[in-house]
Design an enzyme around this catalytic site. Structure first.
Site, PDB file in Angstrom:
ATOM      1  CB  SER A 107      76.399  13.428  33.793  1.00 50.07           C
ATOM      2  OG  SER A 107      77.174  12.404  34.162  1.00 50.07           O
ATOM      3  CE1 TYR A 130      79.379   6.949  31.056  1.00 49.17           C
ATOM      4  CE2 TYR A 130      79.400   8.626  33.161  1.00 49.17           C
ATOM      5  CZ  TYR A 130      79.913   8.212  31.635  1.00 49.17           C
ATOM      6  OH  TYR A 130      80.429   9.033  31.121  1.00 49.17           O
ATOM      7  CB  THR A 156      76.878   6.610  28.084  1.00 47.78           C
ATOM      8  OG1 THR A 156      76.414   7.948  28.200  1.00 47.78           O
ATOM      9  CG2 THR A 156      78.220   6.989  27.664  1.00 47.78           C
ATOM     10  CE  LYS A 252      77.019  11.363  25.353  1.00 48.78           C
ATOM     11  NZ  LYS A 252      78.225  11.172  25.882  1.00 48.78           N
ATOM     12  CG  HIS A 276      82.556  10.089  26.506  1.00 47.48           C
ATOM     13  ND1 HIS A 276      81.793   9.263  26.560  1.00 47.48           N
ATOM     14  CD2 HIS A 276      82.965  10.853  27.285  1.00 47.48           C
ATOM     15  CE1 HIS A 276      81.463   9.398  27.960  1.00 47.48           C
ATOM     16  NE2 HIS A 276      82.101  10.552  28.395  1.00 47.48           N
TER      17      HIS A 276
END
Ligand SMILES: Cc1cc2nc3c(=O)[nH]c(=O)nc-3n(C[C@H](O)[C@H](O)[C@H](O)COP(=O)(O)O)c2cc1C
Length: 387
Positions: A107, A130, A156, A252, A276
């Site tokens: 992440s 992100y 994402t 995603k 999520h």
């Protein structure tokens, strides 16, 4: 040593061994947690078909996700703050994934940095992005993932703003934890966690701290997100990021056939049908319910993956039967990590592998690539109740 027979066993140990703030951060959904709950309960509504007198010797779970060979169609999902569930958590999870032959996704909001994970693993992992307002930081982050030889970029799309999780607010979630009397009392019962945490230097957002100017307090996830995540993210920006990356891209957070078509248009290599883990839009449908309409819209044209709600190999089998080429687990491996560190993640993966293998055999299939709709019994209207 406790006998571990299912993911739930790991979850119980995770709760016992990890500070409440971080266990709750993992085990919660947004607002009423309806979507969080239904992600799991909707899997239970699907039944597996039982076939008999079929030769089940020589089974294989090997397949591919975005052209990369995987030992089974299960990847580790990107999970923020994994290094707070257990010291050096991202490194431990990545190593367990590597040993099991499945992809690990790091992440953006990890504790261990991209470079740190690369240094402690031997095979390329995937990086989850992100999108930030700060274009310079974004560019550098993508370059760092390239330099670390990450083999896919997972963008994402469902977190431009943060869904509210009540427990995180009540617990005052922060990284590292702020030492209030309640936190100190809790930590006193989690001394194993504390000792490991004192021994590591990795206690902040490793991809961010030291890489951005003007951010004074990165300890609050909520504040950082509110400040930095790009609310203006749109499909044109997705296309630009794809270009910047230049390698395989997985989008995603797709839950709607219309968005799946947009993902196809933008040239993604795969999409992840995901809400999520029920942490964003509470009241959204479960991923497993969203899967078939998305397969009907784009299934023949783009690789489709799924996450949210997977707690067993039987769940993986159901997702594959309904058309997913691969799946991701989030909480299922975090429970393993919180329970027993790297060994716990290995155990979580092994449990799921064994369950998938046996459940597949009972459906009369010997190869996971042959699993199809005929392996499941789906209640009428399962995917079509809402319009
Ligand atoms: C504690 C936690 C943190 C998460 N952090 C991220 C993240 O940083 N980036 C991301 O794309 N998804 C994140 N997710 C979502 C997961 O990638 C995944 O979609 C979700 O966990 C799947 O649901 P499951 O936990 O029921 O398997 C997070 C999920 C959890 C539980």
């Amino acid at each position: 040593m406790p006998v571990i027979t299912c993911i739930d066993d790991l979850k119980r140990l995770h709760k016992r061994r990890t500070p409440k703030m971080f266990y709750d951060y993992c085990e919660s959904g947004s607002w009423t947690e309806q979507t969080f709950r239904e992600n799991c309960s909707d899997f239970q509504d699907i039944r597996l078909r039982q076939r008999v007198a079929v030769d089940m010797e020589g089974r294989s779970l090997k397949t591919e996700m975005i052209g990369q060979e995987v030992a089974m169609p299960v990847a580790l999902a990107p999970v923020g703050l994994t290094g707070m569930q257990r010291a050096d958590g991202e490194i431990k999870a990545a190593r367990a994934a590597e040993a099991a032959g499945v992809p690990f996704t790091l992440s953006t909001m990890s504790v261990c940095s991209i470079e740190d994970v690369a240094e402690h693993t031997t095979k390329p992992f995937w990086f989850q992005l992100y999108t930030m307002k700060d274009q310079d930081f974004l560019r550098r982050l993508i370059q760092r993932a390239k330099d670390a030889r990450c083999s896919a970029l997972v963008i994402t799309l469902d977190l431009q703003i943060l869904g509210q999780r009540h427990k995180d607010l009540k617990n005052g979630l922060s990284t590292p934890p702020k030492l209030s009397p309640a936190v100190i009392a809790d930590l006193a019962t989690k001394w194993g966690w504390g000792i490991e945490m004192l021994r590591t230097k990795r206690r902040q957002f490793g991809n961010i701290v030291g890489h951005v100017a003007d951010i004074e307090d990165t300890s609050s996830l909520g504040e950082w997100t509110a400040q930095q995540f790009d609310q203006k993210l749109d499909w044109a920006k997705v296309a630009t990021i794809k270009e910047m990356w230049g390698g395989p891209v997985i989008l995603k957070g797709i839950l709607d056939p219309e968005d799946a078509r947009m993902a196809l248009k933008v040239g993604a290599d795969a999409i992840v049908v995901s809400n999520h883990g029920g942490r964003q839009q509470d009241g959204a449908i479960s991923s497993i319910r969203a899967l078939e309409p998305i397969m009907q819209a784009v299934g023949g044209d783009i690789e489709v993956h799924l996450d949210s709600g997977i707690r067993s190999g039987q769940d993986v089998l159901k997702a594959i039967a309904l058309g997913a080429k691969g799946t991701y687990i989030g909480r299922a491996y975090v429970h393993g990590l919180g329970a027993q560190g790297e060994q716990g993640v290995a155990t979580a993966l092994e449990l799921i592998r064994t369950e998938l293998d046996i459940a597949m055999a009972f459906t009369g299939k010997r190869n996971v690539t042959e699993v199809d709709r005929s392996c499941v019994l789906v209640p009428e209207g399962f995917s079509g109740l809402w319009a």
